[in-house]
Design a protein around this motif. Structure first.
Motif, PDB file in Angstrom:
ATOM      1  N   GLY A 132      33.730  34.396  44.575  1.00  5.83           N
ATOM      2  CA  GLY A 132      32.525  35.275  44.654  1.00  5.83           C
ATOM      3  C   GLY A 132      32.498  35.516  43.592  1.00  5.83           C
ATOM      4  N   MET A 133      32.783  35.700  42.577  1.00  6.30           N
ATOM      5  CA  MET A 133      32.888  35.873  40.683  1.00  6.30           C
ATOM      6  C   MET A 133      31.723  34.325  40.026  1.00  6.30           C
ATOM      7  SD  MET A 133      35.752  37.700  39.443  1.00  6.30           S
ATOM      8  CE  MET A 133      35.293  38.528  37.447  1.00  6.30           C
ATOM      9  N   THR A 134      32.392  33.527  40.908  1.00  9.64           N
ATOM     10  CA  THR A 134      31.532  32.501  40.215  1.00  9.64           C
ATOM     11  C   THR A 134      30.258  32.752  40.839  1.00  9.64           C
ATOM     12  OG1 THR A 134      33.233  30.902  40.781  1.00  9.64           O
ATOM     13  CG2 THR A 134      31.322  29.840  40.520  1.00  9.64           C
ATOM     14  N   ALA A 135      29.961  32.827  42.003  1.00 11.49           N
ATOM     15  CA  ALA A 135      28.229  32.609  42.480  1.00 11.49           C
ATOM     16  C   ALA A 135      27.634  33.753  41.889  1.00 11.49           C
ATOM     17  CB  ALA A 135      28.620  33.217  43.990  1.00 11.49           C
ATOM     18  N   GLN A 136      28.230  34.657  41.566  1.00 12.58           N
ATOM     19  CA  GLN A 136      28.091  35.383  40.267  1.00 12.58           C
ATOM     20  C   GLN A 136      27.518  35.421  39.098  1.00 12.58           C
ATOM     21  OE1 GLN A 136      30.304  39.195  39.180  1.00 12.58           O
ATOM     22  NE2 GLN A 136      29.921  40.543  39.650  1.00 12.58           N
ATOM     23  N   ARG A 137      28.698  35.191  38.004  1.00  6.57           N
ATOM     24  CA  ARG A 137      28.027  34.539  37.346  1.00  6.57           C
ATOM     25  C   ARG A 137      27.056  34.105  37.568  1.00  6.57           C
ATOM     26  NH1 ARG A 137      29.604  34.988  32.329  1.00  6.57           N
ATOM     27  NH2 ARG A 137      29.535  32.627  30.405  1.00  6.57           N
ATOM     28  N   ALA A 138      27.012  32.757  38.747  1.00  6.92           N
ATOM     29  CA  ALA A 138      25.595  31.482  38.364  1.00  6.92           C
ATOM     30  C   ALA A 138      24.728  32.270  38.513  1.00  6.92           C
ATOM     31  CB  ALA A 138      25.718  30.741  39.398  1.00  6.92           C
ATOM     32  N   LEU A 139      25.080  33.349  39.290  1.00  3.20           N
ATOM     33  CA  LEU A 139      22.619  34.074  39.786  1.00  3.20           C
ATOM     34  C   LEU A 139      22.371  34.831  38.595  1.00  3.20           C
ATOM     35  CD1 LEU A 139      23.157  32.705  42.101  1.00  3.20           C
ATOM     36  CD2 LEU A 139      22.385  34.496  43.697  1.00  3.20           C
ATOM     37  N   ASP A 140      23.914  35.574  37.595  1.00  2.00           N
ATOM     38  CA  ASP A 140      22.977  35.785  36.229  1.00  2.00           C
ATOM     39  C   ASP A 140      23.053  35.203  35.323  1.00  2.00           C
ATOM     40  OD1 ASP A 140      24.799  38.425  37.628  1.00  2.00           O
ATOM     41  OD2 ASP A 140      26.318  38.150  36.443  1.00  2.00           O
ATOM     42  N   ARG A 141      23.311  33.895  35.573  1.00  2.53           N
ATOM     43  CA  ARG A 141      23.200  33.113  34.180  1.00  2.53           C
ATOM     44  C   ARG A 141      21.443  31.985  34.575  1.00  2.53           C
ATOM     45  NH1 ARG A 141      26.011  30.054  30.393  1.00  2.53           N
ATOM     46  NH2 ARG A 141      24.252  29.466  28.935  1.00  2.53           N
ATOM     47  N   LEU A 142      20.949  32.499  36.260  1.00  5.19           N
ATOM     48  CA  LEU A 142      19.865  32.041  36.691  1.00  5.19           C
ATOM     49  C   LEU A 142      18.819  33.113  36.229  1.00  5.19           C
ATOM     50  CD1 LEU A 142      21.020  30.322  39.558  1.00  5.19           C
ATOM     51  CD2 LEU A 142      19.889  29.021  37.904  1.00  5.19           C
ATOM     52  N   ILE A 252      28.941  25.892  34.829  1.00  2.59           N
ATOM     53  CA  ILE A 252      29.289  27.232  34.895  1.00  2.59           C
ATOM     54  C   ILE A 252      30.653  27.427  34.720  1.00  2.59           C
ATOM     55  CG2 ILE A 252      29.435  29.860  36.465  1.00  2.59           C
ATOM     56  CD1 ILE A 252      26.563  29.319  35.284  1.00  2.59           C
ATOM     57  N   TRP A 253      31.543  28.380  34.401  1.00  2.00           N
ATOM     58  CA  TRP A 253      32.503  28.217  34.403  1.00  2.00           C
ATOM     59  C   TRP A 253      32.942  29.974  34.286  1.00  2.00           C
ATOM     60  CZ3 TRP A 253      37.179  24.574  35.263  1.00  2.00           C
ATOM     61  CH2 TRP A 253      37.871  24.762  35.345  1.00  2.00           C
ATOM     62  N   VAL A 254      33.743  30.348  35.179  1.00  2.00           N
ATOM     63  CA  VAL A 254      33.565  31.982  35.738  1.00  2.00           C
ATOM     64  C   VAL A 254      35.279  32.383  34.914  1.00  2.00           C
ATOM     65  CG1 VAL A 254      35.284  32.097  37.682  1.00  2.00           C
ATOM     66  CG2 VAL A 254      33.173  34.439  37.109  1.00  2.00           C
ATOM     67  N   ARG A 255      35.032  33.630  34.264  1.00  2.00           N
ATOM     68  CA  ARG A 255      36.022  34.317  33.516  1.00  2.00           C
ATOM     69  C   ARG A 255      36.646  35.462  34.620  1.00  2.00           C
ATOM     70  NH1 ARG A 255      31.879  35.737  27.966  1.00  2.00           N
ATOM     71  NH2 ARG A 255      31.420  33.240  27.950  1.00  2.00           N
ATOM     72  N   PRO A 256      37.885  35.324  34.242  1.00  2.00           N
ATOM     73  CA  PRO A 256      38.250  36.198  34.012  1.00  2.00           C
ATOM     74  C   PRO A 256      37.949  37.890  33.794  1.00  2.00           C
ATOM     75  CG  PRO A 256      40.121  35.330  33.918  1.00  2.00           C
ATOM     76  CD  PRO A 256      39.033  34.746  33.311  1.00  2.00           C
ATOM     77  N   ASP A 257      37.065  38.818  35.239  1.00  2.00           N
ATOM     78  CA  ASP A 257      36.681  40.729  34.421  1.00  2.00           C
ATOM     79  C   ASP A 257      36.804  41.356  35.646  1.00  2.00           C
ATOM     80  OD1 ASP A 257      34.593  41.965  33.797  1.00  2.00           O
ATOM     81  OD2 ASP A 257      33.548  40.531  32.840  1.00  2.00           O
ATOM     82  N   GLY A 258      38.244  42.343  35.646  1.00  2.00           N
ATOM     83  CA  GLY A 258      37.777  43.333  37.170  1.00  2.00           C
ATOM     84  C   GLY A 258      36.473  44.234  36.573  1.00  2.00           C
ATOM     85  N   ALA A 259      35.385  44.113  35.557  1.00  2.00           N
ATOM     86  CA  ALA A 259      34.663  44.997  35.959  1.00  2.00           C
ATOM     87  C   ALA A 259      33.470  44.164  36.739  1.00  2.00           C
ATOM     88  CB  ALA A 259      33.870  45.510  34.561  1.00  2.00           C
ATOM     89  N   LYS A 260      33.234  43.051  36.286  1.00  2.00           N
ATOM     90  CA  LYS A 260      32.753  42.323  37.334  1.00  2.00           C
ATOM     91  C   LYS A 260      32.496  42.386  39.003  1.00  2.00           C
ATOM     92  CE  LYS A 260      29.638  40.345  36.131  1.00  2.00           C
ATOM     93  NZ  LYS A 260      27.557  40.405  35.870  1.00  2.00           N
ATOM     94  N   LEU A 261      34.026  41.937  38.953  1.00  2.00           N
ATOM     95  CA  LEU A 261      34.595  42.034  40.200  1.00  2.00           C
ATOM     96  C   LEU A 261      34.785  43.257  41.452  1.00  2.00           C
ATOM     97  CD1 LEU A 261      36.780  40.134  41.865  1.00  2.00           C
ATOM     98  CD2 LEU A 261      38.519  41.030  41.238  1.00  2.00           C
ATOM     99  N   ALA A 262      34.438  44.234  40.498  1.00  2.00           N
ATOM    100  CA  ALA A 262      34.307  45.556  41.224  1.00  2.00           C
ATOM    101  C   ALA A 262      33.182  45.898  41.818  1.00  2.00           C
ATOM    102  CB  ALA A 262      34.781  47.161  39.557  1.00  2.00           C
ATOM    103  N   ASP A 263      31.899  45.145  40.659  1.00  2.00           N
ATOM    104  CA  ASP A 263      30.152  45.501  41.302  1.00  2.00           C
ATOM    105  C   ASP A 263      30.379  44.407  42.684  1.00  2.00           C
ATOM    106  OD1 ASP A 263      29.445  45.960  38.918  1.00  2.00           O
ATOM    107  OD2 ASP A 263      29.087  44.888  38.134  1.00  2.00           O
ATOM    108  N   LEU A 264      31.324  43.467  42.993  1.00  2.00           N
ATOM    109  CA  LEU A 264      31.309  42.662  44.164  1.00  2.00           C
ATOM    110  C   LEU A 264      32.354  43.346  45.169  1.00  2.00           C
ATOM    111  CD1 LEU A 264      31.918  39.323  43.223  1.00  2.00           C
ATOM    112  CD2 LEU A 264      29.868  40.145  43.311  1.00  2.00           C
ATOM    113  N   ALA A 265      33.104  43.914  45.033  1.00  2.00           N
ATOM    114  CA  ALA A 265      33.498  45.744  45.804  1.00  2.00           C
ATOM    115  C   ALA A 265      32.585  46.122  46.630  1.00  2.00           C
ATOM    116  CB  ALA A 265      34.854  45.695  45.087  1.00  2.00           C
TER     117      ALA A 265
END
Length: 306
Positions: A132-142, A252-265
């Motif tokens: 989920g965070m990899t997809a999120q980071r990819a679309l953020d970068r796009l 894209i290489w995703v980083r651990p990030d609790g705040a970004k994961l909370a956005d997905l939640a």
């Protein structure tokens, strides 16, 4: 505690075993999680084969796994964000390959932990973080937004399925490649499906005659098609192909990030994100889970359930 381990790199599952290992220590700012579900990702067996040895040190025996959903059982000093009994999840990658999540317990930095979506069961939450965070980071970068036409390669896979949903939530029109057996699944996620293979460029151009404005390659090996269907000024990223960097895109290489994961939640809890789980495996079945992942034909996520 019981855990899956391997004591040396191996390109197959011959070094995997299940046994007792010491319980994790819980340091300052850390959370001890009792693992209820741990997502399986291709990086898990690629790491086991030594694929990241040039990038990350390993301390053997290694416990594989970077995804986790579970219950907080202990807190290190100065960890006010969480309480014992909280239901949480994490992309639990560490700087050194070693103490992973295919185990009964794992200690994780509190900065990398988020509360589990209320709407998700354990298996769905366990399969969400890395993909989920990899997809999120990819679309953020796009910088995906209203008016974009987004092509997602391997849209029925773990990362691709999340990319479809996040893209739709951000207002993009999404085209997704997949085998025909997964086309109804993609329609259910809000994508327009196209079959991969020979003639893909022409099929994408039929749906988007002017080209797509963005491409998220979630499988690798799609650079020629990506460049052929991009509109002038289009953007592209790949989660699996470093060559994207050499052709105007980004690897894209995703980083651990609790705040970004909370956005997905939060996205999940308002009904905009689903987590498809196609198989669950006990610790003793990790080899079978890796084999299923290696096949490249898994829809959604596979999950280990200690």
């Amino acid at each position: 505690m019981r855990a899956v381990t391997y004591d040396s790199y191996a390109s197959d599952d011959s070094r995997l075993k299940v046994g007792d290992v010491p319980d994790p220590k819980v340091g300052p700012g850390q959370v001890l999680i009792e693992v209820r579900a741990a997502g399986v990702n291709p990086v898990d067996w690629k790491v086991m084969a030594g694929g990241l040895d040039g990038m990350m040190d390993a301390v053997f025996p290694v416990i594989p796994g970077w995804d986790v959903a579970g219950v907080v059982r202990a807190l290190g000093p100065d960890t006010p964000e969480f309480a014992v009994g909280d239901e949480v999840m994490s992309y639990a990658r560490k700087d050194v390959v070693g103490a992973g999540t295919f185990a009964q317990y794992v200690a994780v930095s509190a900065d990398d932990v988020a509360h589990k979506p209320r709407s998700f069961g354990w298996n769905e939450a366990g399969g969400l973080p890395l993909a989920g965070m990899t997809a999120q980071r990819a679309l953020d970068r796009l910088e995906i937004g209203q008016g974009d036409v987004l092509l997602v390669h391997a849209a029925a896979g773990g990362v691709g399925g999340f990319a479809v949903q996040i893209g739709r939530d951000r207002g993009a029109r999404v085209i997704g490649t997949a085998s025909e057996r997964n086309h109804d699944y993609l329609r259910g996620l809000g994508a327009e499906p196209v079959a991969y293979g020979d003639g893909l460029q022409e099929r994408v151009r039929e749906l988007a005659p002017g080209g797509v404005t963005a491409v998220a390659d979630c499988v690798g090996g799609q650079l020629d098609t990506t460049l052929a269907v991009l509109a002038s000024g289009g953007r592209h990223v790949s989660t699996a192909d470093p060559a994207a960097d050499e052709h105007g895109g980004h690897w894209i290489w995703v980083r651990p990030d609790g705040a970004k994961l909370a956005d997905l939640a939060r996205l999940a809890d308002r009904g905009a994100l689903k987590s498809e789980v196609s198989g669950t495996f006990a610790l003793e079945e990790t080899g079978a889970a890796f084999d299923a992942s290696r096949s490249g034909h898994t829809r959604g996520k596979l999950v280990i359930t200690p």
